[in-house]
Design a protein around this motif. Structure first.
Motif, short mmCIF file in Angstrom:
data_model
loop_
_atom_site.label_atom_id
_atom_site.label_comp_id
_atom_site.label_asym_id
_atom_site.label_seq_id
_atom_site.Cartn_x
_atom_site.Cartn_y
_atom_site.Cartn_z
N ASN A 156 33.55 44.73 43.41
CA ASN A 156 35.33 43.89 43.93
C ASN A 156 35.21 42.53 44.83
O ASN A 156 35.90 41.99 44.01
N ASN A 157 34.09 42.38 44.62
CA ASN A 157 33.57 41.35 45.90
C ASN A 157 33.54 40.34 45.24
O ASN A 157 32.85 38.56 45.53
N LEU A 158 33.17 40.16 43.71
CA LEU A 158 32.92 38.95 42.33
C LEU A 158 34.43 38.49 41.75
O LEU A 158 34.48 37.58 41.13
N TRP A 159 35.57 39.07 42.26
CA TRP A 159 36.57 39.06 41.73
C TRP A 159 37.35 37.60 42.26
O TRP A 159 37.95 38.03 43.72
N TYR A 160 38.38 37.31 41.62
CA TYR A 160 39.07 36.16 42.51
C TYR A 160 39.94 36.99 42.87
O TYR A 160 40.62 38.32 42.58
N ASP A 161 41.22 36.91 43.84
CA ASP A 161 41.93 37.75 44.19
C ASP A 161 43.13 38.54 43.40
O ASP A 161 43.59 37.37 42.07
N GLY A 162 43.61 39.67 42.85
CA GLY A 162 44.12 39.57 42.38
C GLY A 162 44.02 40.74 40.77
O GLY A 162 44.59 40.36 40.34
N GLN A 163 42.88 40.03 40.90
CA GLN A 163 42.05 40.16 39.62
C GLN A 163 41.22 41.29 39.53
O GLN A 163 40.62 41.75 40.64
N PRO A 164 40.92 42.49 38.79
CA PRO A 164 41.69 42.42 37.35
C PRO A 164 42.69 42.57 37.69
O PRO A 164 43.44 43.64 38.01
N ASN A 165 43.73 42.16 36.41
CA ASN A 165 44.94 42.32 36.20
C ASN A 165 46.05 42.61 34.81
O ASN A 165 46.69 42.59 34.78
N ASN A 166 45.05 42.39 34.11
CA ASN A 166 45.37 42.46 32.58
C ASN A 166 46.72 42.56 32.37
O ASN A 166 47.09 42.52 32.11
N ASN A 167 46.46 41.04 32.23
CA ASN A 167 48.09 40.07 32.10
C ASN A 167 48.03 39.89 30.28
O ASN A 167 47.14 39.76 29.53
N GLY A 168 49.27 40.38 29.98
CA GLY A 168 49.87 41.09 29.20
C GLY A 168 49.01 41.65 27.87
O GLY A 168 49.73 42.04 26.62
N ASP A 169 47.89 42.52 28.72
CA ASP A 169 47.65 43.71 28.00
C ASP A 169 46.59 43.77 27.42
O ASP A 169 46.31 44.03 26.30
N ASP A 170 46.13 42.40 27.41
CA ASP A 170 44.86 41.81 26.67
C ASP A 170 43.45 40.95 27.39
O ASP A 170 42.46 40.73 26.27
N GLN A 171 43.44 41.90 28.18
CA GLN A 171 42.31 41.01 29.16
C GLN A 171 41.21 41.77 29.12
O GLN A 171 41.20 42.48 30.38
N ASP A 172 40.46 41.98 27.98
CA ASP A 172 39.36 42.69 27.90
C ASP A 172 37.89 42.45 28.58
O ASP A 172 37.42 43.02 28.95
N CYS A 173 38.05 41.47 28.93
CA CYS A 173 36.65 40.12 28.48
C CYS A 173 36.66 39.67 30.54
O CYS A 173 37.64 39.43 30.28
#
Length: 200
Positions: A156-173
């Motif tokens: 969790n410490n590697l993510w930008y704030d609010g990420q992962p958020n799967n915006n558009g339901d297609d952010q799998d990478c």
């Protein structure tokens, strides 16, 4: 006194990314056994034997890779933009894998060594602009992000704030961003630069 003349072999002049053709030894230039030994340009480190061999089919064969070392692992940045699958295939073709960030120290080193020097800050206004693919991906059938090679969950410490958020339901990478130096989930078909890693 006789004058020696060099001739180009039937393989032609080798072109090896980041390799120093000026490091060819005299015995290499003579063409003993149709092979040469190369070093990497400074400041790169070499992975592999450094020997390139002219094969009977007229193609050069080598195991040399020029890149950077950190804590026993070897890394190479690729600026040509491609999809996540394309990046993974390229790394695999070199015998490596898409980078997996095990620690904050490794992430900081990757950012300082590859991301910051290769992307101008003014070209990267949004936090997700100017990303580079990592080996992170959603585990099949789950909403958990893992490193694709090792299968370990991404910290969790590697993510930008609010990420992962799967915006558009297609952010799998997963990409490493220039703006923050942190991870962001992104659509896998987005063209990005990428970083390959090799184990010791």
């Amino acid at each position: 006194m006789d004058t020696l003349q060099c001739t180009v072999s039937d393989c032609g002049v080798p072109v090896i990314l980041r390799a120093d053709m000026n490091s060819v030894e005299r015995w290499d230039g003579i063409g003993v056994e149709r092979r040469m030994r190369l070093q990497c340009l400074s400041p790169y480190s070499r992975k592999g034997s450094g020997v390139i061999l002219c094969q009977k089919d007229g193609q050069w064969k080598t195991d040399i890779l020029c890149g950077f070392e950190f804590q026993g692992h070897f890394y190479r940045f690729h600026s040509e933009a491609t999809t996540w699958e394309g990046a993974k295939a390229r790394c695999n073709s070199f015998g490596g894998y898409l980078v997996e960030l095990d620690t904050g120290n490794e992430r900081d080193w990757i950012f300082t060594t590859f991301i910051a020097p290769n992307f101008r800050q003014e070209d990267c206004q949004k936090f997700y602009d100017c990303g580079s693919w990592t080996g992170g991906r959603v585990r099949d059938g789950e909403l958990t992000f893992v490193w694709s090679r090792g299968g370990n969950p991404i910290g969790n410490n590697l993510w930008y704030d609010g990420q992962p958020n799967n915006n558009g339901d297609d952010q799998d990478c997963v990409e490493l961003t220039r703006q923050s130096g942190l991870l962001n989930d992104r659509g896998c078909l987005t063209p990005n630069a990428f970083i390959c890693e090799w184990d010791p």
